[in-house]
Enzyme design. Structure first.
Site: not given
Ligand code: NAD
Length: 369
Positions: A142, A192, A225, A249, A253
């Site tokens: 970000y 990852k 993942d 993020d 959530d």
């Protein structure tokens, strides 16, 4: 040590309504537990814009840097949608996070037994769930450069850059290990590393920090993942999950929604220790200003009250009092009290924001009787 200080920033919409209930809890601690705070209050978001033409006055920013903890309600609302980006209410919150350098975002996913049927997952998968996701908050994709949309040949290309320095990874890893020591003593680090160099470095640095200073904490690694799948399959296998800004993020959530309503979710954002040893800290509910229900006494104050419980635990080293407050919340839910957002199909009557706050204070009172 001097009296612990808290800056309260109620903000907009339901922010002031839920914060009024936190004030009742703070007052109760002062009156009944002899735990007093030096509390000051100021404006943020649209409320600050209305008063000063900016979503965060410099004086408020300076105060936030001085206090032991900032407690924020919520910012924003349709009234401010027309404002220039630079003075939108959310900019006030972003400025606080940036200038306080709050790099470690703690998002608990805790399922109170009384609300286990609220989850989209089966009761036995979520009942008793108590995990925390630690998300790196100030770096990663970000913020990385280069970024932008450029022209290449006859088409546009969107660019963002995932970039982490060793020190950025190290400090958030330390924050996760320290947290785990106060809880179930387990950290699972997610990245990852199979496809991203930043993931390889992330895994290396987390492992080095663990080897050097936290061998007493159990550490595992998981690809993000696979972590998402495991969170939905059997979330109780985790204690603390540490991950980067982007994966955090998404994962936080998803994990939060395992437990039901937005009105129940607290958060903490922590930075480096100050001179008195306490971390720079901002506590806030995950929800926004909920303009659709603002001013109607319908807001659930529990997310904000649980954010204060996090402040008791992480800023003020009052873990026992934090547990007392969490148990008071659990008690009122077990007694069947529900704000409108927690109602099922059973036709029960909702309680108002202030009735919920009063009931939690009454449960606190009962805990010392
Ligand atoms: P929201 O979280 O405000 O509301 C989403 C839905 O959840 C609404 O239906 C709302 O009524 C409900 N809800 C939220 N909190 C609740 C509570 N405590 N009790 C009962 N119901 C609750 O998100 P939104 O509608 O997308 O955004 C509204 C405004 O809030 C926007 O201006 C947005 O920018 C802002 N916002 C601020 C923050 C923040 O201050 N940290 C976070 C998210 C959104």
């Amino acid at each position: 040590m001097s009296t612990p200080s808290i800056l309260i920033l109620p903000g907009d919409g339901i922010g002031p309504e839920v914060m009024a209930e936190v004030r009742k809890v703070i007052d109760w601690y002062g009156a009944k537990r002899n735990v007093t705070f030096d509390v000051s209050e100021d404006l943020v978001g649209g409320a600050a814009y209305d008063a000063h033409g900016t979503p965060l006055h410099d004086d408020t920013m300076a105060k936030a840097q001085e206090v032991d903890a900032v407690l924020l309600g919520a910012v924003g609302g349709p009234k401010y949608d027309v404002l220039d980006f630079s003075v939108k209410p959310e900019r006030g919150l972003l400025r606080l996070r940036k200038e306080m350098d709050l790099y470690s975002n703690l998002r608990p996913a805790q399922c109170f037994d009384a609300l286990a049927d609220f989850s989209s997952l089966k009761r036995d998968v979520v009942a008793g769930l108590d995990i925390v996701i630690v998300r790196e908050l100030t770096s990663g994709i970000y913020f990385g450069e280069p970024r932008g949309i450029i022209n290449e040949g006859n088409e546009r290309v969107g660019i963002n850059t995932q970039r982490y320095t060793e020190s950025e990874i190290e400090r958030v890893a330390r924050s996760a290990f320290e947290l785990a020591r106060r809880r179930g003593n387990k950290v699972c680090s997610m990245e990852k590393a199979n496809v991203m160099e930043s993931g390889i470095l992330w895994r290396d640095v987390v492992t080095e920090v663990h080897q050097k200073d936290y061998q007493d904490v159990e550490l595992s690694h998981m690809y993000a993942d696979a972590g998402a799948m495991q969170l939905c399959r059997w979330p109780k296998q985790f204690d603390v999950i540490v991950t980067d800004n982007l994966f955090g993020d998404l994962l936080s959530d998803a994990a939060a929604m395992l437990t039901g309503s937005l009105g129940m979710l607290p958060s903490a954002s922590l930075g480096a220790p100050m001179a008195n040893g306490r971390p720079k800290a901002l506590y806030e509910p995950v929800h926004g200003s909920a303009p659709d229900i603002a001013g109607q006494g319908k807001a659930n104050p529990i997310a904000c009250i649980l954010s204060f419980a996090m402040a008791l635990r992480y800023s003020f080293d009052m873990g026992d009092e934090a547990t007392r407050l969490e148990e008071a919340v659990e008690k009122v839910l077990a007694d069947g009290l529900r704000t409108a957002d927690l109602l099922g199909e059973d036709g029960a009557q909702p309680v108002s924001t202030s009735e919920m706050g009063d009931a939690i204070v009454a449960a606190l009172e009962a805990s010392v009787a």
